[in-house]
Each structure stands twice: as structure tokens, then as C-alpha cells.
Design a protein around this motif. Structure first.
Motif, PDB file in Angstrom:
ATOM      1  N   PHE A 150     -15.830   7.139   0.076  1.00 49.34           N
ATOM      2  CA  PHE A 150     -14.631   7.125   0.919  1.00 49.34           C
ATOM      3  C   PHE A 150     -13.623   6.147   0.327  1.00 49.34           C
ATOM      4  CE2 PHE A 150     -16.234   3.101   2.114  1.00 49.34           C
ATOM      5  CZ  PHE A 150     -15.217   2.404   2.756  1.00 49.34           C
ATOM      6  N   CYS A 151     -12.379   6.296   0.732  1.00 53.97           N
ATOM      7  CA  CYS A 151     -11.367   5.344   0.291  1.00 53.97           C
ATOM      8  C   CYS A 151     -10.488   4.992   1.473  1.00 53.97           C
ATOM      9  CB  CYS A 151     -10.528   5.926  -0.840  1.00 53.97           C
ATOM     10  SG  CYS A 151      -9.143   4.834  -1.266  1.00 53.97           S
ATOM     11  N   PRO A 152     -10.408   3.712   1.834  1.00 55.74           N
ATOM     12  CA  PRO A 152      -9.618   3.321   3.000  1.00 55.74           C
ATOM     13  C   PRO A 152      -8.113   3.515   2.814  1.00 55.74           C
ATOM     14  CG  PRO A 152     -10.443   1.370   1.846  1.00 55.74           C
ATOM     15  CD  PRO A 152     -11.081   2.563   1.195  1.00 55.74           C
ATOM     16  N   PHE A 153      -7.676   3.775   1.567  1.00 54.20           N
ATOM     17  CA  PHE A 153      -6.241   3.917   1.314  1.00 54.20           C
ATOM     18  C   PHE A 153      -5.793   5.378   1.208  1.00 54.20           C
ATOM     19  CE2 PHE A 153      -6.666  -0.364  -1.111  1.00 54.20           C
ATOM     20  CZ  PHE A 153      -6.775  -1.042   0.099  1.00 54.20           C
ATOM     21  N   ASP A 154      -6.720   6.324   1.359  1.00 54.70           N
ATOM     22  CA  ASP A 154      -6.334   7.736   1.297  1.00 54.70           C
ATOM     23  C   ASP A 154      -5.570   8.139   2.566  1.00 54.70           C
ATOM     24  OD1 ASP A 154      -7.496   8.011  -1.138  1.00 54.70           O
ATOM     25  OD2 ASP A 154      -9.198   9.234  -0.472  1.00 54.70           O
ATOM     26  N   PRO A 155      -4.686   9.149   2.438  1.00 56.76           N
ATOM     27  CA  PRO A 155      -4.018   9.661   3.641  1.00 56.76           C
ATOM     28  C   PRO A 155      -5.064  10.122   4.651  1.00 56.76           C
ATOM     29  CG  PRO A 155      -3.091  10.651   1.659  1.00 56.76           C
ATOM     30  CD  PRO A 155      -4.297   9.882   1.220  1.00 56.76           C
ATOM     31  N   GLY A 156      -4.826   9.827   5.916  1.00 54.78           N
ATOM     32  CA  GLY A 156      -5.745  10.268   6.958  1.00 54.78           C
ATOM     33  C   GLY A 156      -6.889   9.308   7.222  1.00 54.78           C
ATOM     34  N   ALA A 157      -7.012   8.250   6.438  1.00 56.28           N
ATOM     35  CA  ALA A 157      -8.020   7.218   6.724  1.00 56.28           C
ATOM     36  C   ALA A 157      -7.569   6.471   7.985  1.00 56.28           C
ATOM     37  CB  ALA A 157      -8.169   6.274   5.539  1.00 56.28           C
ATOM     38  N   PRO A 158      -8.500   5.771   8.680  1.00 55.56           N
ATOM     39  CA  PRO A 158      -8.144   5.153   9.959  1.00 55.56           C
ATOM     40  C   PRO A 158      -6.873   4.299   9.920  1.00 55.56           C
ATOM     41  CG  PRO A 158     -10.500   4.928   9.543  1.00 55.56           C
ATOM     42  CD  PRO A 158      -9.908   5.582   8.323  1.00 55.56           C
TER      43      PRO A 158
ATOM     44  N   GLY B 274       1.911  11.382   6.154  1.00 48.91           N
ATOM     45  CA  GLY B 274       3.367  11.402   6.085  1.00 48.91           C
ATOM     46  C   GLY B 274       3.992  10.167   5.448  1.00 48.91           C
ATOM     47  N   TRP B 275       3.321   9.569   4.495  1.00 46.67           N
ATOM     48  CA  TRP B 275       3.901   8.405   3.807  1.00 46.67           C
ATOM     49  C   TRP B 275       3.788   8.608   2.303  1.00 46.67           C
ATOM     50  CZ3 TRP B 275       0.096   6.136   0.769  1.00 46.67           C
ATOM     51  CH2 TRP B 275      -1.231   6.429   1.127  1.00 46.67           C
ATOM     52  N   ASP B 276       4.626   7.892   1.542  1.00 48.82           N
ATOM     53  CA  ASP B 276       4.415   7.910   0.092  1.00 48.82           C
ATOM     54  C   ASP B 276       4.125   6.517  -0.474  1.00 48.82           C
ATOM     55  OD1 ASP B 276       7.023   7.184   0.537  1.00 48.82           O
ATOM     56  OD2 ASP B 276       7.897   8.875  -0.553  1.00 48.82           O
ATOM     57  N   VAL B 277       4.588   5.467   0.230  1.00 49.51           N
ATOM     58  CA  VAL B 277       4.182   4.099  -0.098  1.00 49.51           C
ATOM     59  C   VAL B 277       3.866   3.423   1.228  1.00 49.51           C
ATOM     60  CG1 VAL B 277       4.831   1.891  -1.137  1.00 49.51           C
ATOM     61  CG2 VAL B 277       5.813   4.011  -2.043  1.00 49.51           C
ATOM     62  N   LEU B 278       2.840   2.593   1.237  1.00 49.40           N
ATOM     63  CA  LEU B 278       2.395   2.003   2.496  1.00 49.40           C
ATOM     64  C   LEU B 278       2.027   0.544   2.257  1.00 49.40           C
ATOM     65  CD1 LEU B 278       1.887   3.435   5.230  1.00 49.40           C
ATOM     66  CD2 LEU B 278      -0.495   3.733   4.522  1.00 49.40           C
ATOM     67  N   ILE B 279       2.507  -0.337   3.142  1.00 48.42           N
ATOM     68  CA  ILE B 279       2.038  -1.730   3.068  1.00 48.42           C
ATOM     69  C   ILE B 279       1.127  -1.967   4.267  1.00 48.42           C
ATOM     70  CG2 ILE B 279       2.677  -4.168   3.101  1.00 48.42           C
ATOM     71  CD1 ILE B 279       5.048  -3.615   1.472  1.00 48.42           C
ATOM     72  N   LEU B 280      -0.137  -2.298   3.969  1.00 46.19           N
ATOM     73  CA  LEU B 280      -1.144  -2.485   5.016  1.00 46.19           C
ATOM     74  C   LEU B 280      -1.599  -3.938   5.040  1.00 46.19           C
ATOM     75  CD1 LEU B 280      -3.651   0.412   4.151  1.00 46.19           C
ATOM     76  CD2 LEU B 280      -2.039   0.376   6.074  1.00 46.19           C
ATOM     77  N   PRO B 281      -1.958  -4.432   6.219  1.00 41.63           N
ATOM     78  CA  PRO B 281      -2.611  -5.741   6.217  1.00 41.63           C
ATOM     79  C   PRO B 281      -3.956  -5.620   5.511  1.00 41.63           C
ATOM     80  CG  PRO B 281      -2.329  -4.905   8.477  1.00 41.63           C
ATOM     81  CD  PRO B 281      -1.805  -3.851   7.559  1.00 41.63           C
TER      82      PRO B 281
ATOM     83  N   LEU C 204      -1.588  -8.745   2.173  1.00 41.97           N
ATOM     84  CA  LEU C 204      -1.199  -7.346   2.348  1.00 41.97           C
ATOM     85  C   LEU C 204      -1.599  -6.526   1.135  1.00 41.97           C
ATOM     86  CD1 LEU C 204       2.406  -8.229   3.546  1.00 41.97           C
ATOM     87  CD2 LEU C 204       0.555  -7.436   5.020  1.00 41.97           C
ATOM     88  N   VAL C 205      -1.865  -5.250   1.395  1.00 46.42           N
ATOM     89  CA  VAL C 205      -2.140  -4.322   0.308  1.00 46.42           C
ATOM     90  C   VAL C 205      -0.965  -3.346   0.224  1.00 46.42           C
ATOM     91  CG1 VAL C 205      -3.652  -2.494  -0.517  1.00 46.42           C
ATOM     92  CG2 VAL C 205      -4.643  -4.492   0.608  1.00 46.42           C
ATOM     93  N   VAL C 206      -0.431  -3.158  -0.975  1.00 46.38           N
ATOM     94  CA  VAL C 206       0.639  -2.195  -1.178  1.00 46.38           C
ATOM     95  C   VAL C 206       0.010  -0.937  -1.771  1.00 46.38           C
ATOM     96  CG1 VAL C 206       2.880  -1.766  -2.258  1.00 46.38           C
ATOM     97  CG2 VAL C 206       2.205  -4.116  -1.675  1.00 46.38           C
ATOM     98  N   VAL C 207      -0.143   0.092  -0.951  1.00 44.15           N
ATOM     99  CA  VAL C 207      -0.713   1.349  -1.435  1.00 44.15           C
ATOM    100  C   VAL C 207       0.439   2.122  -2.068  1.00 44.15           C
ATOM    101  CG1 VAL C 207      -2.066   3.385  -0.837  1.00 44.15           C
ATOM    102  CG2 VAL C 207      -2.375   1.265   0.451  1.00 44.15           C
ATOM    103  N   GLU C 208       0.363   2.311  -3.382  1.00 48.83           N
ATOM    104  CA  GLU C 208       1.535   2.760  -4.132  1.00 48.83           C
ATOM    105  C   GLU C 208       1.735   4.272  -4.162  1.00 48.83           C
ATOM    106  OE1 GLU C 208       1.117  -1.048  -7.157  1.00 48.83           O
ATOM    107  OE2 GLU C 208      -0.006   0.797  -7.470  1.00 48.83           O
ATOM    108  N   THR C 209       0.720   4.998  -3.738  1.00 48.89           N
ATOM    109  CA  THR C 209       0.798   6.459  -3.735  1.00 48.89           C
ATOM    110  C   THR C 209      -0.329   7.013  -2.865  1.00 48.89           C
ATOM    111  OG1 THR C 209       0.431   8.447  -5.107  1.00 48.89           O
ATOM    112  CG2 THR C 209      -0.525   6.404  -5.903  1.00 48.89           C
ATOM    113  N   PRO C 210      -0.142   8.195  -2.275  1.00 48.07           N
ATOM    114  CA  PRO C 210      -1.267   8.818  -1.565  1.00 48.07           C
ATOM    115  C   PRO C 210      -2.324   9.371  -2.527  1.00 48.07           C
ATOM    116  CG  PRO C 210       0.854   9.791  -0.912  1.00 48.07           C
ATOM    117  CD  PRO C 210       1.116   8.946  -2.118  1.00 48.07           C
ATOM    118  N   SER C 211      -1.988   9.498  -3.825  1.00 48.58           N
ATOM    119  CA  SER C 211      -2.899  10.145  -4.778  1.00 48.58           C
ATOM    120  C   SER C 211      -3.997   9.198  -5.260  1.00 48.58           C
ATOM    121  CB  SER C 211      -2.143  10.646  -6.003  1.00 48.58           C
ATOM    122  OG  SER C 211      -1.038  11.399  -5.607  1.00 48.58           O
ATOM    123  N   HIS C 212      -5.173   9.402  -4.721  1.00 50.56           N
ATOM    124  CA  HIS C 212      -6.299   8.527  -5.023  1.00 50.56           C
ATOM    125  C   HIS C 212      -6.639   8.492  -6.517  1.00 50.56           C
ATOM    126  CE1 HIS C 212     -10.206   6.568  -4.284  1.00 50.56           C
ATOM    127  NE2 HIS C 212     -10.631   7.329  -5.279  1.00 50.56           N
ATOM    128  N   ASP C 213      -6.545   9.643  -7.175  1.00 53.64           N
ATOM    129  CA  ASP C 213      -7.044   9.739  -8.548  1.00 53.64           C
ATOM    130  C   ASP C 213      -6.026   9.403  -9.628  1.00 53.64           C
ATOM    131  OD1 ASP C 213      -9.675  10.319  -7.942  1.00 53.64           O
ATOM    132  OD2 ASP C 213      -9.155  12.406  -7.500  1.00 53.64           O
TER     133      ASP C 213
END
Ligand code: UDP
Ligand code: ZN
Ligand code: FE
Length: 320
Positions: free
Chosen positions: A30-38, A43-50, A79-88
Motif C-alpha cells: 500500500f502507499c499512503p500517498f496514492d489517490p484515494g488513501a485515507p 481530485g488533486w495533482d499536488v498535495l501537502i500533508l501533515p 509536512l510531506v509534499v506529494v508531488e504527483t498522484p503517480s506512484h510509479d
């Protein structure tokens, strides 16, 4: 228990954060940064998460005074900056330049927000790339630490830049840029940024990226500067990936001024440490490096620059 301790013999800060032991280590299923993870949704392309396993946090307990040693509250934000929804996707350089620009804008916005928090003194933005250097999650991401203390390596740079400014009336970093840009170590020069392998590189493929304008903070960069920075980072990181025939693990760190105080003598820049030697083997920071701070290089920075320029040309011919 979570607190910041200071080494009285060197001035280094150490963040004690035992809860980080619980973070998942290179999970396969699993990957906590993939789209649809908790924590991400859709609907995002860049995400900043705690960061779920933060080094510093707003609810940090007061430090336990020691009476002898210096301590600080582990206050702040991680914070984590998730730079793309594309895991691979392999690396930041594989993203379209507009997407990289968006990442940088969001980090700049966060820096502006952090500056209004009186408890935060320093914003550290960095990116680890490659399992070889121990990333715990391979989904493309970078990180932000908003800290109540100024990291010691930055403090040392500030001191030397201030001393130079005082004694010569000029910016040390502007002088370094003037020296490096026309040298055999130059990689590229745009209208707003320049990139080079410094004379004093410590890692086998080290690149420093400087704005030509003398600025101290990420929040001082304008939209045009961020747009060109995105292009420069994409080019440099692509070159690192191709320099020795296999994707290079690297560390990328923003060196900027503390968020408070007058640091007009300082000049922000990115430092990127490409960690493969020319033969594709990992360079370790072992006893001499870690224990004494003296780095040994098996290949000259001038040769690394030559190799990186060839790789840059190959990146360019692929994208044009
Ligand atoms: N992380 C997170 N949410 C999770 C799992 C991990 O925020 O559900 C964080 C984790 O704490 C770590 C980061 O994601 O700080 C991944 O960072 P990286 O691999 O770059 O290096 P690390 O910080 O682990 O040294
Ligand atoms: Zn300068
Ligand atoms: Fe620096």
C-alpha cells in the motif's frame, strides 16, 4: 517523549522523536500517498500533508530542563509534499515542468504561512531520492520541516556570509556565482538562475542552484523566478539520472535564511548531492566524513561537471 537537544561540543541540534520508529518502512502493498488513501482523497495533482510521524509538532510537550544541557521544545510542523498522484513515477524530473512549478508554488505558499508562526524560526525544504539512501516511501515526495531552531550547518553558512559581508561589503555567494558561472564547472545559466558543480563539492555529483538575484528567502522569489527554477531543477535532476547510466540517488536541500531577523548578507540556494561515484557505486559518508567533517572525492568536480553537461545535452535532445 520528544524534544530537541543540543550538542554543547559542536552546537548541533538533535531531534529526539521516538514515534518515528512506527513509520512504515518501504511497504510493498500500500502507499499512503496514492489517490484515494485515507489522507489523500481524489481530485488533486499536488498535495501537502501533515507528516504522520512528525519530527516536530504543535502539541510537543515542554522540554524537560536539564540544568546543564541546552534543550528546545520540539515545536513546529513536519509536512510531506506529494508531488504527483503517480506512484510509479521515478523522479521529480519526470514531471512536466508546469507540475514542478506548481509544487514550488505550494511550498512557497507554505513558507509564507510558516513565517507568521512566531514559534517557527526556520523552514527546511528537502527531497530524498532513492532507496539506496534510505527513503521509506518511494512515491515522489519532498518534505518540509518547520523548526524552532536554525540548523547548525545553516548557522555556519550564515556566519561566514556575514563575516564576508562585513569585511568586504559584498555577498560571498554572489562572488561564488561570479566565479563559478564562467568556469569549467558551470552546468547551465538562465536569465534568472544558474547551476554549477561547486569548486568545493563534497559529493561525487554535487550541484548548486542559485538565483542570480540576491535574495534570502523562498517567499521573495517571484512567479517568473519560480517558473525558471522548475525548468532548471528538471534539467539538473534529469542530468543526474543519466550521468552514470543508472538513476542516481540524491539529496536536495534548500538553504535559505531564518524566517526572522535581518540576514541581508545571505543568498538562498539549492544544494543537490548526487551520491553515485562515476562507476555507479554509492559514496558513503563514513568515518572521515561523518566523524571529522573531511570529505574525500575520488573524482574531480571538474570531471563531474563534464559528465553532467553531457547528460544535460542528452536530456535536452530528448525533450526538444
Ligand atoms: N509518512 C507519512 N504518512 C504515512 C507514512 C509515512 O506522513 O502514512 C511519512 C514518514 O514519516 C516519512 C515520510 O512520509 O517522514 C517519507 O519520507 P522519506 O522516505 O523521504 O524519508 P524519511 O523521512 O522516512 O527519512
Ligand atoms: Zn548574493
Ligand atoms: Fe549552502
Amino acid at each position: 517523549m520528544s524534544e530537541i537537544r543540543r550538542d554543547p561540543t559542536t552546537g548541533d541540534w538533535i531531534v529526539v522523536a521516538p514515534r518515528r520508529l512506527e513509520r512504515p518502512w518501504q511497504p510493498e502493498s500500500f502507499c499512503p500517498f496514492d489517490p484515494g488513501a485515507p489522507e489523500t482523497g481524489h481530485g488533486w495533482d499536488v498535495l501537502i500533508l501533515p507528516n504522520r510521524y512528525p519530527v516536530v509538532s504543535a502539541d510537543a510537550p515542554p522540554p524537560r530542563p536539564d540544568g546543564f544541557y541546552e534543550t528546545a521544545r520540539a515545536y513546529g510542523r513536519a509536512l510531506v509534499v506529494v508531488e504527483t498522484p503517480s506512484h510509479d513515477l521515478d523522479d521529480l524530473s519526470d514531471l512536466p515542468v508546469e507540475q514542478i512549478e506548481k509544487v514550488l508554488r505550494m511550498v512557497r505558499d507554505e513558507a509564507a504561512r510558516a513565517a507568521s508562526d512566531p514559534g517557527v524560526l526556520y523552514l527546511l525544504y528537502f527531497r530524498n531520492k532513492g532507496r539506496e539512501i534510505g527513503v521509506s516511501l518511494t512515491h515522489p515526495h519532498s518534505q518540509i520541516y518547520e523548526l524552532p531552531v536554525v540548523p547548525e550547518r545553516i548557522a555556519r553558512e550564515l556566519e561566514r556570509a556575514e563575516e564576508y559581508w562585513r569585511s568586504r561589503g559584498r555577498c560571498l555567494h554572489c562572488d561564488v556565482v561570479a566565479r563559478e558561472s564562467p568556469s569549467g564547472r558551470a552546468l547551465l545559466r538562465g536569465t534568472r538562475w544558474t547551476a554549477f558543480v561547486p569548486y568545493y563539492a563534497r559529493w561525487p555529483h554535487e550541484v548548486h542552484v542559485y538565483p542570480l538575484r540576491h535574495v534570502q528567502l523562498l517567499t521573495q522569489l517571484d512567479d517568473e523566478e519560480l517558473a525558471e527554477l522548475a525548468r532548471v531543477l528538471k534539467a539538473v535532476l534529469c542530468a543526474l539520472k543519466r550521468a552514470v547510466g543508472r538513476p542516481m540517488p540524491y539529496m536536495m536541500v534548500l538553504h535559505q535564511a531564518p524566517l526572522r531577523g535581518d540576514h541581508r548578507y545571505y543568498h538562498l540556494h539549492f544544494e543537490i548531492y548526487g551520491m553515485y561515484r562515476p562507476d555507479g557505486r554509492l559514496k558513503y559518508a563514513a568515518s572521515a566524513e561523518t566523524g571529522a567533517g573531511i570529505y574525500t572525492l575520488d573524482a574531480a568536480p571538474e570531471d563531474a561537471a563534464e559528465r553532467l553537461r553531457k547528460a544535460l545535452a542528452s536530456c535536452r535532445s530528448d525533450t526538444s
